[in-house]
Design an enzyme around this catalytic site. Structure first.
Site, mmCIF file in Angstrom:
data_model
loop_
_atom_site.group_PDB
_atom_site.id
_atom_site.type_symbol
_atom_site.label_atom_id
_atom_site.label_comp_id
_atom_site.label_asym_id
_atom_site.label_seq_id
_atom_site.Cartn_x
_atom_site.Cartn_y
_atom_site.Cartn_z
ATOM 1 N N SER A 208 80.936 15.473 -1.566
ATOM 2 C CA SER A 208 80.818 16.394 -2.694
ATOM 3 C C SER A 208 79.896 15.792 -3.732
ATOM 4 O O SER A 208 79.728 14.567 -3.791
ATOM 5 C CB SER A 208 82.203 16.627 -3.324
ATOM 6 N N TYR B 4 90.229 14.218 -7.140
ATOM 7 C CA TYR B 4 89.221 14.652 -6.172
ATOM 8 C C TYR B 4 88.001 13.734 -6.213
ATOM 9 O O TYR B 4 87.544 13.236 -5.176
ATOM 10 C CB TYR B 4 88.824 16.088 -6.482
#
Length: 254
Positions: free
Chosen positions: A129, A142
């Site tokens: 990501s 995250y």
């Protein structure tokens, strides 16, 4: 047909972003084995036995495994005061531990193939990501798991190069059309609104407009953008241990 005769595994490939990537790779000629809790080869990527069985099943069905794409992931947003220990551990388990299990299982069968076919090369790819390239406000669980994933990618790349296994990460920008962002109950737009991640935002539309304005190209990432980066990883023979941004210019590495 850039991936003709290649066998690819993608976890989390039955829905959302993963399903879009799987479709793109199929269009390029790959035989794609989808692993997911909701379809394909039913697999819980947090369980070592499930991941081992996944790789064995693919070898039995196809006789080879050329690329393993670790795509399954989870996101729980929240600041220090909101994040529970249970949610933090779940994000770490799915995003960090599971990649270790997937890489371990894939490397085992790839090494076996390399012994019989020393001319072949293989790929392990983590769909990471942009949050693995820079911190993320009130989204630390995250981001931390994705930063850790890049550490694993670099370390596995050093260990597995001698076996012809390239290990890279692809770091996509935001995919706004999938359930991760757009689910009306638990999507990121809703989570970020509740968490107050965007100052002054009153509605989901405000959150979406804020994020769309972040990229010079003024749109979100789509599965084809990531599929093209995957195909680059497969075709090139001189790069490993890299975190490849596909962010529309939102994150620029230096």
């Amino acid at each position: 047909m850039r991936l003709k005769n290649k066998v690819v595994v993608i976890t989390g490939g039955a829905q959302g972003f993963g399903a879009g990537i799987a479709e793109c790779l199929t269009d390029e000629g790959a035989a794609v084995a989808v692993a997911d809790l909701k379809g394909g080869i039913i697999t819980d990527v947090t369980k070592e036995r499930d991941v081992e069985q996944l790789c064995d099943t693919v070898m039995e069905r196809y006789g080879r495994l050329d690329m393993f794409i670790s795509n399954a992931g989870i996101l729980k947003a929240g600041g220090l005061n909101e994040m529970s220990v249970e949610d933090f551990e779940l994000v770490t388990k799915v995003n960090y531990k599971a990649f270790f299990l997937c890489a371990k299982a894939a490397a085992r069968v790839m090494k076996e193939q390399r012994e019989e076919h020393p001319e072949r090369t293989f790929d392990i790819i983590q769909i990471n990501s942009k949050s693995g390239l820079e911190g993320s406000n009130k989204n630390f669980a995250y981001a931390g798991s994705k930063f850790g994933g890049i550490g694993l990618v670099q370390s596995f790349a050093l260990e597995l190069a001698e076996y012809g296994i390239k290990v890279n990460a692809i770091c996509p920008g935001n995919y706004y059309d999938g359930p991760l962002w757009s689910d009306p109950e638990n999507g990121l737009f809703v989570q970020y609104l509740r968490a107050g991640k965007v100052p002054g935002a009153k509605t989901v539309a405000d959150i979406k407009a804020f994020y769309e304005a972040k990229t010079p190209i003024k749109r979100g990432c789509v599965p084809l953008d990531v599929a093209r980066a995957i195909m680059y990883c497969a075709e090139q023979q001189y790069e490993t241990g890299q975190a490849i941004p596909v962010t529309g210019g939102q994150v620029m590495i230096r």
